[in-house]
Each structure stands twice: as C-alpha cells, then as structure tokens.
Design a protein around this motif. Sequence first.
Motif, mmCIF file in Angstrom:
data_model
loop_
_atom_site.group_PDB
_atom_site.id
_atom_site.type_symbol
_atom_site.label_atom_id
_atom_site.label_comp_id
_atom_site.label_asym_id
_atom_site.label_seq_id
_atom_site.Cartn_x
_atom_site.Cartn_y
_atom_site.Cartn_z
ATOM 1 N N LEU A 71 26.374 34.155 33.245
ATOM 2 C CA LEU A 71 27.415 33.177 32.807
ATOM 3 C C LEU A 71 28.692 33.686 32.187
ATOM 4 O O LEU A 71 29.756 33.300 32.491
ATOM 5 C CB LEU A 71 26.873 32.438 31.484
ATOM 6 C CG LEU A 71 27.898 31.474 30.548
ATOM 7 C CD1 LEU A 71 28.092 30.299 31.820
ATOM 8 C CD2 LEU A 71 27.141 30.899 29.478
ATOM 9 N N ARG A 72 28.608 35.019 31.583
ATOM 10 C CA ARG A 72 29.850 35.804 31.335
ATOM 11 C C ARG A 72 30.571 36.009 32.687
ATOM 12 O O ARG A 72 31.833 36.032 32.539
ATOM 13 C CB ARG A 72 29.434 37.094 30.538
ATOM 14 C CG ARG A 72 30.717 38.072 30.292
ATOM 15 C CD ARG A 72 30.197 39.159 29.529
ATOM 16 N NE ARG A 72 29.793 38.913 28.088
ATOM 17 C CZ ARG A 72 29.460 39.847 27.222
ATOM 18 N NH1 ARG A 72 29.425 41.095 27.429
ATOM 19 N NH2 ARG A 72 29.058 39.538 26.020
ATOM 20 N N ALA A 73 29.823 36.624 33.479
ATOM 21 C CA ALA A 73 30.653 36.944 34.842
ATOM 22 C C ALA A 73 31.344 36.076 35.218
ATOM 23 O O ALA A 73 32.475 36.008 35.914
ATOM 24 C CB ALA A 73 29.608 37.602 35.674
ATOM 25 N N ASN A 74 30.480 34.800 35.332
ATOM 26 C CA ASN A 74 31.012 33.479 36.037
ATOM 27 C C ASN A 74 32.338 32.947 35.488
ATOM 28 O O ASN A 74 33.332 32.447 36.055
ATOM 29 C CB ASN A 74 30.092 32.448 35.932
ATOM 30 C CG ASN A 74 28.929 32.537 36.976
ATOM 31 O OD1 ASN A 74 28.818 33.506 37.819
ATOM 32 N ND2 ASN A 74 27.934 31.885 37.039
ATOM 33 N N ALA A 120 36.517 33.409 36.635
ATOM 34 C CA ALA A 120 37.071 31.946 36.817
ATOM 35 C C ALA A 120 38.320 31.892 35.781
ATOM 36 O O ALA A 120 38.822 30.773 35.606
ATOM 37 C CB ALA A 120 36.095 30.647 36.542
ATOM 38 N N ALA A 121 38.566 32.730 35.019
ATOM 39 C CA ALA A 121 39.445 32.793 33.926
ATOM 40 C C ALA A 121 40.883 32.493 34.172
ATOM 41 O O ALA A 121 41.733 31.813 33.697
ATOM 42 C CB ALA A 121 39.537 34.062 33.089
ATOM 43 N N ALA A 122 41.254 33.104 35.455
ATOM 44 C CA ALA A 122 42.687 32.860 35.917
ATOM 45 C C ALA A 122 43.025 31.568 36.436
ATOM 46 O O ALA A 122 43.764 30.901 36.160
ATOM 47 C CB ALA A 122 43.001 33.992 36.867
ATOM 48 N N ALA A 123 41.909 30.779 36.868
ATOM 49 C CA ALA A 123 42.195 29.659 37.408
ATOM 50 C C ALA A 123 41.736 28.555 36.452
ATOM 51 O O ALA A 123 42.609 27.723 36.337
ATOM 52 C CB ALA A 123 40.958 29.377 38.432
ATOM 53 N N MET A 124 41.068 28.989 35.305
ATOM 54 C CA MET A 124 40.950 28.134 34.317
ATOM 55 C C MET A 124 42.483 28.010 33.542
ATOM 56 O O MET A 124 42.937 26.858 32.891
ATOM 57 C CB MET A 124 39.827 28.471 33.226
ATOM 58 C CG MET A 124 38.441 28.246 33.557
ATOM 59 S SD MET A 124 37.306 29.279 32.755
ATOM 60 C CE MET A 124 37.515 28.587 31.181
ATOM 61 N N ALA A 173 33.151 25.507 38.049
ATOM 62 C CA ALA A 173 32.086 26.147 37.377
ATOM 63 C C ALA A 173 31.131 26.597 38.563
ATOM 64 O O ALA A 173 30.808 25.851 39.616
ATOM 65 C CB ALA A 173 31.324 25.143 36.430
ATOM 66 N N THR A 174 30.216 27.810 38.312
ATOM 67 C CA THR A 174 29.252 28.011 38.955
ATOM 68 C C THR A 174 27.912 27.911 38.023
ATOM 69 O O THR A 174 27.770 28.302 37.210
ATOM 70 C CB THR A 174 29.386 29.611 39.521
ATOM 71 O OG1 THR A 174 30.564 29.681 40.124
ATOM 72 C CG2 THR A 174 28.391 30.093 40.301
ATOM 73 N N PRO A 175 27.001 27.211 38.823
ATOM 74 C CA PRO A 175 25.768 27.126 38.044
ATOM 75 C C PRO A 175 24.889 28.517 37.869
ATOM 76 O O PRO A 175 25.127 29.431 38.620
ATOM 77 C CB PRO A 175 24.806 26.028 38.569
ATOM 78 C CG PRO A 175 25.516 26.331 40.217
ATOM 79 C CD PRO A 175 26.853 26.399 40.024
#
Length: 471
Positions: free
Chosen positions: A313-316, A320-324, A237-239
Amino acid sequence: MSVYGGLEYTEDSIITTLLSYPGNVNPGVAVPPAVTLTVGGAQIGVYNIAPANVAWLGAQRNNDFQVLQADRVRLTNDTITAEWIIEGHRIQGLGVDAMMQNMKQDVASLIALRQQLKHAIDQVQAQHMGDHIILAPGAPADIFPPGPQGLFWYSPGAQVKGAAQITVQYENLETITRICQLNASKFLPGKKVEAGDDADMVAGTLGPLQLARYNNIVGTSSFAGAQNLLQELTKLATPVVGTGGVVLSKAQVGLIMLMVLNDAMASTMRRHASPIGQSADKNIQRFFPKSRRRDYVWAVAQHNVADMYLGTLRANITNAAAAMAQLAWNSCDPFALDIGPTQTELSAISGPLGPAQAIAQTQQRGRQGNQVLPMEIIGLKDAVLGANGATLAAWIARAALAYTDTNAAPAPATDHYNGLGHGNVIISLNFSPVTPHVYGAVYEFRDHEVPMTMEHRDEVLSVMRKLFTAA
C-alpha cells in the motif's frame, strides 16, 4: 452496536484561566492549605499566595497536567484555560441510549464539579483579597513539595461558558467516508457545508431542504466536489492483492488515499515542522484523526492488514503521489486555502511586500468576487501547494509513511516522524487508542466547537446523539 466516545469542554479563555506550575521552588516557610476540599472523590488543597511570592510557583508550564479526576470526568489545563474531559469510552459495550444517559450525567457532573471549585476559590479569595488562589491535587499539608501534577492557578469566570469538541470512534464505513469527504470539501470550490450542518452531513441526517441548499444532485457544492474527488482518487488507486485474494479493494485504497490527501493538505498549508500539532493545525480538518494512522487503514479494511501488504500500500500511494497532488491542485478552491504560513515563508525570503502580499491580495479579491487573472490563481496555488502540487506530493509521500507504519513499538510510532523528529502528519501529544478487537476510526469534531453553558446543554447532547448513532 456499541459506541465509544467522549468530549473535551474548554472554558472560554476570555473569562476563565487555568495556569499550571511545577511548584519546585521551596518557600522556606510552611504554607498550609486555607481549605481542603473533596471534589468528586479527589482531594484538593486551596492555598493563598501573596503576589510578591508568586516565584514560589516556579515557571509556568505549557503542557497539560491534571487537576482532578472524578470517575469519567477530568479537569486539566489546556495551556492557559480549563479543559474538562469526559471519557465516555471508559465504559465499553453500551448502546446509544445508555451512552447518552451516561454523557448527560457526566455533563451535569462536570458543571457541578466546576461550580464546587469556583465556590471554594471565591470563599478563600474573599478572605485573602489580592492574593493568588492556588490549587494542589492531593491537598498536601504544605504547598512545597506538591504532588506529581504540581500546582494550578484557576480563575473561573462567573459564568459557565465554553465549547465542546466531541470525539467518537467510528466503525460505520459510510460515516467514515462522509467524514473524509467533509474534510476534503473545506478546500474545494462550491458552497461549503456550514457550521451547524456538518454533524448532520456526516451522520447522513440532513433533511431534504437542508440537503438542497448544497445542490448535491447537480454537483455544485464543495461536498459534491469531494465526492467527485474520491471517485478520481479511486481511479488512481491500485488494489492490494495477497495470496489469498484481495486484501484492500480499489475502492478501499481510494478512501485511504483521500485520508492521506487530507492529512497532507493540512501539513502542506500549515508548513508543519513540529512533533505535534497546535489548535490551528488540527482545525484544518473539520474532523481531526486522533489515532495512529495505521488504525484508519484497518478500519477501512475491517481487519488487520499484515506488514507486507502495508508495504505494498505504501508503494502504491507513493507512486501515485504526484498524480494525487496534481488532482488536488487542479480541483482546489484557491480562495479557501490557508495561506498564513506560506506568507510567513515568502516574507522571510522576499520581505512582506513581494509575493507574500501578492497572494494575499489575490485571495482577498477572489473571496470578494472581484476579477482574478488565471496567472494569479496559478501563482497562488503554486505558492501554497508547490508547482503543480509538488510540495503537496512530498507531503503525500510522508503521510503514506504514517498510514503504513509497521513499527511494533508503542505509540508514537517511528514512521509518524521524519529524521528531524517532525510529524509526517499532524498529530496530538498522544494517540487516542482504538478499542481492542474493534476496527474503528477515532475522529475529533473540532472545527465547529459546540457551545455549551450551564443553562444550555441541549445542542451538545443533540450533536453527540447524531454522531453516536452514525458511528
């Protein structure tokens, strides 16, 4: 603390049916009610229709329509059976004890209303053997034209038997976190949280002996796996930081990512391609999120999150979608995945005896504890989630759109749907509203429906108290 919630009690469809019709066919003759009732303040007409004249009812409807409302209790058709809804949230500002007193009274009222309707239907049926006994809200003097809700063919069973789905608005972040972990745990390795322990797990009320059954300390239960999954997501996660400081912390974004992942897993496994979800789709999550997804972001933040920060938040999450997805692919229990829609998809491409049969056989052997080769496990995961979670990653990106929707239009909001009008997440026909000026997350406890009969209501009330207390 004030609590908000209610329940939906669905009668057993094996012994009870409630069918809905528009009543848009003019019989050409007067059909007055055989009996007019006042049920909880609502006027209901009871009519008898010969089987030869069933066409007068029009085509059966699949959507929900309302038979009656008596204060906080409503009766609607849930496609083919009776669904009684108790809208406990209509009384605001109540503590747990006061809410439970209301719910106890409302459950008793539900059963009394049901029995009053059944008694009237039975009386008319006895006088008109073989006829269909039809209900019309508003009790019009003639069956045509009926009121806006149309006509209903209610055939209540001799017994009051069914199950309740409990909906609660949660503000307690610890409870919300446990709900998300329980949802994730359904598809992670290890001992699963059993039906009957799920409400206690979410409420944090499992006793030491019950908790020991899941070996959470040593981390061998699926719930412990979900706790680990949240930790790993938080690392990704990125704050979200604004000019005035932190808008969403790393831990808060991690929890939102778990919410997004749970929704995306459900959509991926169900191959969701519809504006709304059906029961099998919603049941993927043991606690189904019923509101506009942005409300869950606000519940985690405990404040409104401005549009520009929702964009961040959407961009973050999208980045990260592939890693998630890879994390979920790596950690999932392949033998717990819902493979039904994937089999249908594969059968359409290669026939039922190819890959569709192979993944079914792999999963069956795994569930039976028989040997499964590593390449077979990879094949099963890839079939359902995509290679290294690629299909899941696409759904994570779609779910992120819903959670960060900034559309000010009334629900359903645009970013809950794709260009084809299909849901980016699985949703109901209507969003459940969050109480104004409260940052809450509305979840329906549905995977484990709580049984209820006329004589046995204690389990429903007990589960409700646990969930209300934890809210």
